[in-house]
Design a protein around this motif. Structure first.
Motif, PDB file in Angstrom:
ATOM      1  N   SER A  49      -6.513   1.174  10.413  1.00 37.44           N
ATOM      2  CA  SER A  49      -6.747   0.741   9.267  1.00 37.44           C
ATOM      3  C   SER A  49      -6.033   0.096   8.801  1.00 37.44           C
ATOM      4  N   ILE A  85      -1.639  10.383  16.495  1.00 37.76           N
ATOM      5  CA  ILE A  85      -3.078  10.099  16.455  1.00 37.76           C
ATOM      6  C   ILE A  85      -3.476   9.941  14.706  1.00 37.76           C
ATOM      7  N   ASN A  86      -2.967  10.702  13.979  1.00 38.78           N
ATOM      8  CA  ASN A  86      -2.747  10.218  12.938  1.00 38.78           C
ATOM      9  C   ASN A  86      -2.063   8.860  12.192  1.00 38.78           C
ATOM     10  N   ARG A 106      -7.669  -8.033  20.393  1.00 36.48           N
ATOM     11  CA  ARG A 106      -8.784  -8.763  20.796  1.00 36.48           C
ATOM     12  C   ARG A 106      -9.838  -9.186  19.646  1.00 36.48           C
ATOM     13  N   MET A 122      -6.126  -3.537   9.881  1.00 39.68           N
ATOM     14  CA  MET A 122      -7.874  -4.608   9.538  1.00 39.68           C
ATOM     15  C   MET A 122      -8.030  -4.990   8.049  1.00 39.68           C
ATOM     16  N   GLU A 123      -6.897  -4.349   7.550  1.00 46.83           N
ATOM     17  CA  GLU A 123      -7.355  -5.151   6.644  1.00 46.83           C
ATOM     18  C   GLU A 123      -6.223  -5.995   5.754  1.00 46.83           C
ATOM     19  N   ALA A 182     -13.741 -12.087   7.395  1.00 45.73           N
ATOM     20  CA  ALA A 182     -14.337 -10.393   7.109  1.00 45.73           C
ATOM     21  C   ALA A 182     -13.918 -10.480   5.531  1.00 45.73           C
ATOM     22  N   ASN A 183     -13.020 -11.452   4.951  1.00 41.75           N
ATOM     23  CA  ASN A 183     -12.216 -11.164   3.254  1.00 41.75           C
ATOM     24  C   ASN A 183     -12.420 -12.167   2.636  1.00 41.75           C
ATOM     25  N   ARG A 232      -5.846  -3.336  19.901  1.00 40.93           N
ATOM     26  CA  ARG A 232      -7.540  -3.849  18.599  1.00 40.93           C
ATOM     27  C   ARG A 232      -6.958  -4.501  18.566  1.00 40.93           C
ATOM     28  N   VAL A 290      -1.623   6.149  14.760  1.00 41.04           N
ATOM     29  CA  VAL A 290      -2.712   5.517  15.161  1.00 41.04           C
ATOM     30  C   VAL A 290      -3.718   5.539  14.224  1.00 41.04           C
ATOM     31  N   ASN A 291      -4.366   6.259  13.275  1.00 43.02           N
ATOM     32  CA  ASN A 291      -5.268   5.687  12.434  1.00 43.02           C
ATOM     33  C   ASN A 291      -5.258   5.062  11.775  1.00 43.02           C
ATOM     34  N   ILE A 292      -4.341   5.235  10.527  1.00 37.16           N
ATOM     35  CA  ILE A 292      -3.333   4.675   9.630  1.00 37.16           C
ATOM     36  C   ILE A 292      -3.345   3.144   9.518  1.00 37.16           C
ATOM     37  N   ARG A 328       1.154  -1.285  -0.220  1.00 41.99           N
ATOM     38  CA  ARG A 328      -0.258  -0.020   0.102  1.00 41.99           C
ATOM     39  C   ARG A 328       0.738   0.957   0.007  1.00 41.99           C
ATOM     40  N   PHE A 372       1.191   4.362  -1.298  1.00 46.69           N
ATOM     41  CA  PHE A 372       0.043   5.472  -0.637  1.00 46.69           C
ATOM     42  C   PHE A 372      -0.086   5.472   1.288  1.00 46.69           C
ATOM     43  N   PHE A 373      -0.492   4.481   1.565  1.00 45.97           N
ATOM     44  CA  PHE A 373      -0.833   4.875   3.123  1.00 45.97           C
ATOM     45  C   PHE A 373       1.276   4.872   3.721  1.00 45.97           C
TER      46      PHE A 373
END
Lengths: 413, 392
Positions: free
Chosen positions: A309, A301-302, A403, A312-313, A412-413, A400, A304-306, A16, A18-19
């Motif tokens: 995501s 925070i940014n 758990r 989870m992917e 999920a996928n 996260r 962590v956010n990314i 990925r 871009f990430f």
């Protein structure tokens, strides 16, 4: 095992792009800004040419005179008279360097104006401050006592005044409509060093205004060099005892306050008034920490956010690994390691970026004669920041993820 | 519709919480940036109130002369001024206090009129001050020879001090108290931004120097005629240093001092701006990335909506409005903090500055959020129902 994690991390980063770019951008710029700020801080406070002996030096740049009834208050640098009469006579310090705060004078060379900042000093000054003499030597006690018109100049002044003359010792320099014989040339000092910077150094006996001044306030600073670091508290208490006995003209002032402090504390004191210097330094550290924390909060925070995501992917991968018996802890460690790798990658870019910024700052002569660099303190701080950053942004997503139920993860996928 | 959107956000509150925190902090940072920018811009837009081109500041740091008799002091300094003023290159000369334009020094204390006390900047200048700096006189006159016999010392005040003490009335001839001393106002001048282009308005009073004040003065301002060059400067320097043998003399140009003074305000602002700019780029990239990711996760849902007949535009609108709701929640939370500044009068800035800053910060954050949501929204609109539904 670690090699495996490393391989996985690189593979994920390349998937990925871009990430990866966002993460690296955030980490590297945050670190670059921190490193640049640390470099500035480091430049301001750590011992540097010619003030190498800061660890066993105490500084005095301000005393406070009060009249408690009249509410009058006067705070500022002491006078030469005060320094010679009270400070230079202290017993515990090995040497006491006395010098004025640099003052500008003008000189005109070939219709070009030159501002020469003059500092008046005693002879101990040259022993406490370890200047590199490019030629000549400092003035002696005899020069000082006789009031010889001799001067030590900086390399920059030599270049500006004499051009490319190979040697200038013995030649004369004219400033403030007076003539001085050059007896030494020292290497340049950045202007940020209040106690050391000047373009020209003169024996204090040449300061006509100051020799006549019998008040306690003027524009002199002192550096008290201790024989060893252990002596520092003894000097401070001797000074405290001395200042209480300073005679005062009770019509003007009925109280005098002052203390000798470490380098940083001698400046924080100016803002802190008469309060304890240790408290002022502590407060400074608290403010700086709050700033750094708030500054790092948003990028973190940014991240962590990314990262959330991103992780989870990869839920199917997690599901499979869990199904085959990997514990939550193992998985969490894997993700933290991955994140640390990412952070260190960003850290390397950040160091390169800050190196570029610092070379631009040095080149622009924003602080003349200063050379800001990434030294070991700065690098250490940035590595530490990397680890904190990596852990901060890695722990939450990892928690996260760990758990997550196997079934959900697989489905999920 | 709105209620429905809120429900959608609320259902995914865990996922959205971090995003909202991020927008919340960005709002606060932008609020701080805009407050500083608006404040400085408003100050920058006000007129200078005086001229500084071709004005030189000549400082002489001499030994304490208070032991000299007043008469010989007066004679000495008046001769010096005349000697300088006689040069053909010089237009006007005035003795001034140390806090002359663009210098680092400031001097203030409270002045009272009736029961009112106001913190005021104190300046001193002599009768030729207006010829050097050319302040804009709004009413009355500058002090001069005619005040020599006056019982009360003459002073000139600026517009800001007049507004404090005598709003809506004529201040000329009124009496104020400086410390224990009574003074009479002879004129009102426009506010001068003497400490740089970004200086805020502060009440100021201009007092008359002259006989009796030379002992503590150490600076004069010299207005030179165009064409006075470094050659004249060096002659002037030699002349003054020759007269004042024991003094340290320095000549500075106000135009250069102004640049230095402005940079002291601007450099921290630029550093702060760069840091804020970086944080905002960071946040927008993050917002963009996360939105993009969540959209790709919701392919099935969007595909279903398209199959039910929703147009591409409707999908884009939904994504953008969801982001707007998210932003609104953060901005409103941020507002609760931001409005404390004008309410509690923190930092003593004018209330208007905070209000403009809040509006600008909110607009900025909304614009940023919409920009970051548009591309993922368009992406979502391009999802083909058949492909999306097939995937699951």
């Amino acid at each position: 095992m670690l090699k495996n994690y490393f391989k996985i991390a690189i593979a994920v980063l390349r998937r990925r792009k871009f990430f990866t770019f966002i993460s690296l951008f955030g980490i590297s710029f945050t670190l670059a800004i921190l490193i640049v700020l640390t470099a500035f801080y480091d430049h301001l406070v750590s011992p540097a040419y010619p003030d190498h002996q800061r660890s066993r030096s105490l500084y005095l740049n301000s005393i406070e005179l009060n009249h408690r009834k009249k509410q009058s208050h006067n705070q500022g640098p002491p006078s030469l008279y005060f320094m010679n009469k009270f400070v230079a006579t202290l017993k515990t310090p090995e040497k006491v360097a006395i010098s004025s705060i640099f003052g500008p004078t003008n000189t005109y060379v070939n219709n070009r104006k030159l501002v020469i900042n003059v500092k008046y000093t005693n002879t101990a000054y040259w022993e406490v401050q370890e200047y590199d003499f490019l030629e000549g030597k400092p003035y002696s006690m005899q020069d000082l006592d006789a009031g010889s018109r001799v001067a030590v100049i900086s390399r920059e002044t030599k270049e500006n005044y004499f051009g490319d003359a190979p040697t200038v010792v013995g030649r004369y320099i004219n400033t403030n409509n007076e003539q001085f014989r050059v007896i030494g040339v020292v290497d340049n000092v950045p202007k940020t060093m209040l106690y050391s910077y000047a373009d020209m150094y003169l024996p204090y006996t040449l300061s006509k205004t100051e020799m006549a001044n019998k008040s306690y306030n003027s524009n002199f600073t002192a550096i008290l060099l201790a024989r060893s670091e252990k002596d520092l508290p003894a000097i401070q208490s001797e000074f405290a005892a001395m200042i209480q006995k300073v005679p005062l003209d009770s019509a003007q002032y009925d109280e005098i306050k002052g203390s000798v402090d470490s380098y940083v504390a001698s400046f924080t004191r100016i803002f802190n008034g008469g309060g304890s210097s240790a408290a002022a330094v502590r407060r400074l550290i608290v403010y700086v920490s709050i700033f750094v924390f708030l500054f790092m909060l948003l990028p973190t925070i940014n991240l962590v956010n990314i990262n959330t995501s991103r992780i989870m992917e990869r839920s199917s991968e997690i599901g499979v690994r869990k199904a085959f018996g990997a514990s939550s802890g193992t998985l969490a460690i894997q993700f933290i390691v991955e994140n640390l790798i990412l952070t260190f990658l960003g850290g390397i870019i950040g160091v390169l970026l800050s190196w570029a910024v610092l070379s631009i700052v040095n080149g622009s002569r924003l602080i003349p004669n200063a050379h800001l660099g990434i030294n070991f303190t700065v690098l250490g701080a940035s590595v530490l920041a990397c680890i904190v950053f990596g852990l901060l942004s890695g722990v939450f997503p990892a928690w996260r993820m760990s758990r997550m139920q196997v079934v959900t993860a697989l489905k999920a996928n | 519709m709105l209620k429905h959107l809120f429900k959608l956000i609320w259902n995914k509150k865990k996922q959205n919480f971090l995003l909202m925190t991020e927008i919340f902090f960005s709002f606060l940072i932008m609020f701080a940036v805009f407050t500083l920018a608006v404040y400085n811009y408003q100050n920058y837009r006000r007129p200078m109130g005086f001229t500084y081109d071709d004005v030189w500041a000549l400082s002489y740091y001499s030994k304490d002369r208070s032991d000299m008799s007043e008469d010989s002091l007066n004679l000495f300094y008046e001769t010096l001024k005349q000697a300088i003023g006689n040069a053909p290159e010089v237009a006007a000369v005035s003795y001034v206090s140390n806090n002359s334009p663009f210098s680092m020094s400031e001097n203030s204390s409270t002045i009272s009129s009736g029961k009112q006390n106001v913190m005021t900047d104190h300046y001193s200048g002599d009768d030729d001050y207006p010829r050097v700096l050319q302040p804009v006189l709004l009413s009355g006159r500058w002090f001069g020879r005619e005040d020599d016999g006056a019982k009360l010392a003459p002073v000139v005040i600026n517009q800001a001090l007049k507004e404090e003490f005598f709003p809506g009335e004529d201040a000329i001839g009124k009496v104020m108290k400086v410390g224990d001393r009574e003074v009479r106002i002879t004129g009102v001048v426009q506010n001068m931004k003497d400490k740089g282009d970004y200086k805020s308005v502060r009440p100021a009073i201009y007092q008359r120097t002259g006989k009796g004040s030379y002992a503590w003065l150490s600076r004069m301002l010299i207005k030179v005629k165009p064409g006075a060059d470094a050659g004249f400067e060096s002659r002037l320097y030699k002349q003054v240093a020759g007269i004042m043998q024991d003094a340290n003399v320095e000549i500075e140009h106000l135009t250069e001092k102004r640049v230095v003074k402005n940079s002291i305000t601007l450099i921290p602002l630029i550093i702060f701006g760069v840091i804020a700019g970086f944080l905002i780029i960071n946040v927008s990239l993050g917002l963009f990335g996360v939105l993009w990711y969540t959209i790709s996760k919701r392919k099935a849902e969007i595909g279903l909506r398209r199959a039910m007949g929703a147009t591409g535009g409707a999908i884009t609108r939904q994504v953008v409005s969801e982001t707007m709701v998210l932003t609104s929640i953060s901005v409103v939370t941020g507002l609760i903090f931001a409005v404390q500044f004008p309410l509690l009068n923190v930092f003593f800035m004018p209330k208007g500055v905070y209000i403009i800053a809040i509006v600008l910060a909110a607009l900025f954050i909304y614009a940023l959020a919409v920009l970051c949501a548009l591309y993922p929204g368009r992406q979502a609109a391009n999802i083909y129902p058949a492909v999306a539904l097939h995937e699951d």
